[in-house]
Motif scaffolding. Sequence first.
Motif, PDB file in Angstrom:
ATOM      1  N   ARG A   9     -70.358  53.168   0.252  1.00 22.11           N
ATOM      2  CA  ARG A   9     -71.103  54.174   1.016  1.00 22.11           C
ATOM      3  C   ARG A   9     -72.596  54.075   0.715  1.00 22.11           C
ATOM      4  NH1 ARG A   9     -70.453  60.731   1.821  1.00 22.11           N
ATOM      5  NH2 ARG A   9     -72.445  60.918   2.916  1.00 22.11           N
ATOM      6  N   MET A  10     -72.926  53.923  -0.563  1.00 20.76           N
ATOM      7  CA  MET A  10     -74.337  53.870  -0.929  1.00 20.76           C
ATOM      8  C   MET A  10     -75.008  52.642  -0.313  1.00 20.76           C
ATOM      9  SD  MET A  10     -75.891  54.748  -4.616  1.00 20.76           S
ATOM     10  CE  MET A  10     -77.629  55.187  -4.779  1.00 20.76           C
ATOM     11  N   ALA A  11     -74.312  51.504  -0.321  1.00 18.64           N
ATOM     12  CA  ALA A  11     -74.853  50.287   0.271  1.00 18.64           C
ATOM     13  C   ALA A  11     -75.108  50.475   1.763  1.00 18.64           C
ATOM     14  CB  ALA A  11     -73.884  49.134   0.047  1.00 18.64           C
ATOM     15  N   SER A  12     -74.162  51.108   2.444  1.00 13.92           N
ATOM     16  CA  SER A  12     -74.317  51.368   3.874  1.00 13.92           C
ATOM     17  C   SER A  12     -75.484  52.326   4.137  1.00 13.92           C
ATOM     18  CB  SER A  12     -73.017  51.954   4.431  1.00 13.92           C
ATOM     19  OG  SER A  12     -73.143  52.252   5.798  1.00 13.92           O
ATOM     20  N   ASP A  13     -75.600  53.368   3.305  1.00 14.42           N
ATOM     21  CA  ASP A  13     -76.700  54.325   3.459  1.00 14.42           C
ATOM     22  C   ASP A  13     -78.053  53.652   3.264  1.00 14.42           C
ATOM     23  OD1 ASP A  13     -74.900  56.330   3.959  1.00 14.42           O
ATOM     24  OD2 ASP A  13     -75.208  57.411   2.080  1.00 14.42           O
ATOM     25  N   ILE A  14     -78.151  52.787   2.257  1.00 20.79           N
ATOM     26  CA  ILE A  14     -79.412  52.082   2.007  1.00 20.79           C
ATOM     27  C   ILE A  14     -79.757  51.178   3.189  1.00 20.79           C
ATOM     28  CG2 ILE A  14     -80.520  50.290   0.571  1.00 20.79           C
ATOM     29  CD1 ILE A  14     -80.535  53.047  -0.750  1.00 20.79           C
ATOM     30  N   ALA A  15     -78.769  50.476   3.711  1.00 18.21           N
ATOM     31  CA  ALA A  15     -79.001  49.599   4.864  1.00 18.21           C
ATOM     32  C   ALA A  15     -79.499  50.398   6.070  1.00 18.21           C
ATOM     33  CB  ALA A  15     -77.724  48.844   5.211  1.00 18.21           C
ATOM     34  N   ASN A  16     -78.884  51.558   6.323  1.00 20.14           N
ATOM     35  CA  ASN A  16     -79.307  52.386   7.458  1.00 20.14           C
ATOM     36  C   ASN A  16     -80.716  52.942   7.257  1.00 20.14           C
ATOM     37  OD1 ASN A  16     -76.978  52.053   8.995  1.00 20.14           O
ATOM     38  ND2 ASN A  16     -75.928  53.759   8.013  1.00 20.14           N
ATOM     39  N   LEU A  17     -81.027  53.328   6.024  1.00 19.57           N
ATOM     40  CA  LEU A  17     -82.386  53.803   5.734  1.00 19.57           C
ATOM     41  C   LEU A  17     -83.401  52.680   5.926  1.00 19.57           C
ATOM     42  CD1 LEU A  17     -81.629  55.978   2.578  1.00 19.57           C
ATOM     43  CD2 LEU A  17     -82.551  56.843   4.743  1.00 19.57           C
ATOM     44  N   ALA A  18     -83.079  51.490   5.422  1.00 15.32           N
ATOM     45  CA  ALA A  18     -83.986  50.350   5.565  1.00 15.32           C
ATOM     46  C   ALA A  18     -84.189  50.003   7.037  1.00 15.32           C
ATOM     47  CB  ALA A  18     -83.438  49.149   4.804  1.00 15.32           C
ATOM     48  N   TYR A  19     -83.105  50.008   7.792  1.00 15.96           N
ATOM     49  CA  TYR A  19     -83.200  49.701   9.226  1.00 15.96           C
ATOM     50  C   TYR A  19     -84.057  50.744   9.948  1.00 15.96           C
ATOM     51  CZ  TYR A  19     -81.692  48.753  14.033  1.00 15.96           C
ATOM     52  OH  TYR A  19     -81.667  48.463  15.375  1.00 15.96           O
ATOM     53  N   SER A  20     -83.892  52.002   9.593  1.00 18.05           N
ATOM     54  CA  SER A  20     -84.681  53.071  10.214  1.00 18.05           C
ATOM     55  C   SER A  20     -86.163  52.908   9.897  1.00 18.05           C
ATOM     56  CB  SER A  20     -84.175  54.443   9.740  1.00 18.05           C
ATOM     57  OG  SER A  20     -82.809  54.614  10.068  1.00 18.05           O
ATOM     58  N   LEU A  21     -86.470  52.541   8.658  1.00 21.51           N
ATOM     59  CA  LEU A  21     -87.870  52.292   8.291  1.00 21.51           C
ATOM     60  C   LEU A  21     -88.424  51.089   9.048  1.00 21.51           C
ATOM     61  CD1 LEU A  21     -87.743  52.840   4.409  1.00 21.51           C
ATOM     62  CD2 LEU A  21     -88.818  54.341   6.102  1.00 21.51           C
ATOM     63  N   GLN A  22     -87.618  50.031   9.145  1.00 22.57           N
ATOM     64  CA  GLN A  22     -88.076  48.824   9.839  1.00 22.57           C
ATOM     65  C   GLN A  22     -88.367  49.120  11.316  1.00 22.57           C
ATOM     66  OE1 GLN A  22     -86.402  46.749  12.197  1.00 22.57           O
ATOM     67  NE2 GLN A  22     -87.586  44.856  11.977  1.00 22.57           N
ATOM     68  N   GLN A  23     -87.500  49.887  11.961  1.00 27.50           N
ATOM     69  CA  GLN A  23     -87.705  50.229  13.364  1.00 27.50           C
ATOM     70  C   GLN A  23     -88.943  51.108  13.559  1.00 27.50           C
ATOM     71  OE1 GLN A  23     -85.589  49.247  16.252  1.00 27.50           O
ATOM     72  NE2 GLN A  23     -85.411  47.721  14.627  1.00 27.50           N
ATOM     73  N   THR A  24     -89.229  51.942  12.579  1.00 29.95           N
ATOM     74  CA  THR A  24     -90.372  52.857  12.678  1.00 29.95           C
ATOM     75  C   THR A  24     -91.701  52.166  12.411  1.00 29.95           C
ATOM     76  OG1 THR A  24     -88.960  54.696  11.973  1.00 29.95           O
ATOM     77  CG2 THR A  24     -91.340  55.023  11.756  1.00 29.95           C
ATOM     78  N   PHE A  25     -91.710  51.218  11.443  1.00 30.73           N
ATOM     79  CA  PHE A  25     -92.990  50.664  10.977  1.00 30.73           C
ATOM     80  C   PHE A  25     -93.225  49.193  11.330  1.00 30.73           C
ATOM     81  CE2 PHE A  25     -92.142  54.241   8.075  1.00 30.73           C
ATOM     82  CZ  PHE A  25     -93.341  54.935   8.187  1.00 30.73           C
ATOM     83  N   LYS A  26     -92.308  48.544  12.041  1.00 28.52           N
ATOM     84  CA  LYS A  26     -92.439  47.100  12.264  1.00 28.52           C
ATOM     85  C   LYS A  26     -93.697  46.721  13.045  1.00 28.52           C
ATOM     86  CE  LYS A  26     -89.332  47.233  16.283  1.00 28.52           C
ATOM     87  NZ  LYS A  26     -88.052  46.718  16.837  1.00 28.52           N
ATOM     88  N   GLN A  27     -94.217  47.635  13.856  1.00 27.25           N
ATOM     89  CA  GLN A  27     -95.420  47.327  14.630  1.00 27.25           C
ATOM     90  C   GLN A  27     -96.714  47.649  13.883  1.00 27.25           C
ATOM     91  OE1 GLN A  27     -95.092  45.723  17.437  1.00 27.25           O
ATOM     92  NE2 GLN A  27     -92.872  45.961  17.502  1.00 27.25           N
TER      93      GLN A  27
END
Length: 390
Positions: free
Chosen positions: A81-99
Amino acid sequence: MTKARTKDLQRFGSGSYLADDVTVLLDVVDKDAVADVPVSKKEALIQSGQRHYSDMLTLEQAPTAKHEQLYLQALEQGKARMASDIANLAYSLQQTFKQTVSSKNPLILVSLVRAGLPIGVLLQRALANTNSAYALPSKHYGMSIIRDRGLDPVALQLILDSHPDSPIVFVDGWTGKGAIYQELARSLNPFNDDNHVNFANIFHQGESVIPLLTLADPAGVAWLAASEEDWLIPSGLLNSTVSGLISRSLYTEPQSGLHRSVFYEELRAIDHSLAFIEQIDRARQTLQRPMQCLPMYQQPRYRTAGLIDSIAADYHITNRNRIKPTIAEATRAILRRDPERILLACADHPDTLLLRHLCHERDIHISVLGDKILPYHAITLIKQRSKDDC
């Protein structure tokens, strides 16, 4: 970033983490220079107002063999669960800040010491994984925040000077009542003016939006969180031995320098900090499920404010600092403070096994209240030590 500014931060260590994982902006002092105050005395001094909790330290001892065993069980139970949560948080940050971020101006993760440190290290490793769907240039720091005294302004200024064009996201492990969110908001209020030179570093999500990220957010105050559930976060079950061997931070007046901490060198043989990171990180790298972009909130919802009011009224508590909700915070309060009783939603929930074991060891009363305390599964009430604090 200039070379001079880079050097300003290179002099700091990373606790027992790797240098690439984090730079911890604390002044590490020898434990012999810190008064080791017994828990009962510390409680009396805190509640009477004679001393602030951040002026004292009860030095940590090694966990018992049973405590270690229950931590390892929790890690095995919760790592997917923790691994999945970290991946989702990282993906959310990447989508927000990639530009908006780059290798020259990376996203700055600032973990709040200590509960935020393991989460920040895991996020830093995830974002640095160039083979993932959420790779993003980032840099990770650890910084002290202290209730009633705020975020370390000296540490924050070091980061702002070194990364003048980078957005900052603050990272914590979980929210309990939302007290640290309020402390963070108060500390950042001077920057909440679009004419301030560092306004965009902090308020990149909009005016008054505090960019606080947590793994779990039962209080409903975080800008971004993996969930709003109170669950058995493995890193919440130990203190320094899962947080880089770093003690709780001690306050220092800004004119005298950074907030301080002790490094527990003598606990290195039982340190789980890196092993914890590596287990969760390996689990993250083997995930097959698609990533999820998590919801982001502009303002806190304070989901549990009414519940905290009710608990305070039922137990005649005027100082809300005596109420420690969430499994992680309730567990840490038993380890560091002087509890009066523990409130549980369920008498035999597997997530509270360590908590119940510690209560049995110390003969601490347990009250099972069912749905009344949900979404929290556990709340520790600290023993009253002052007549003025009823």
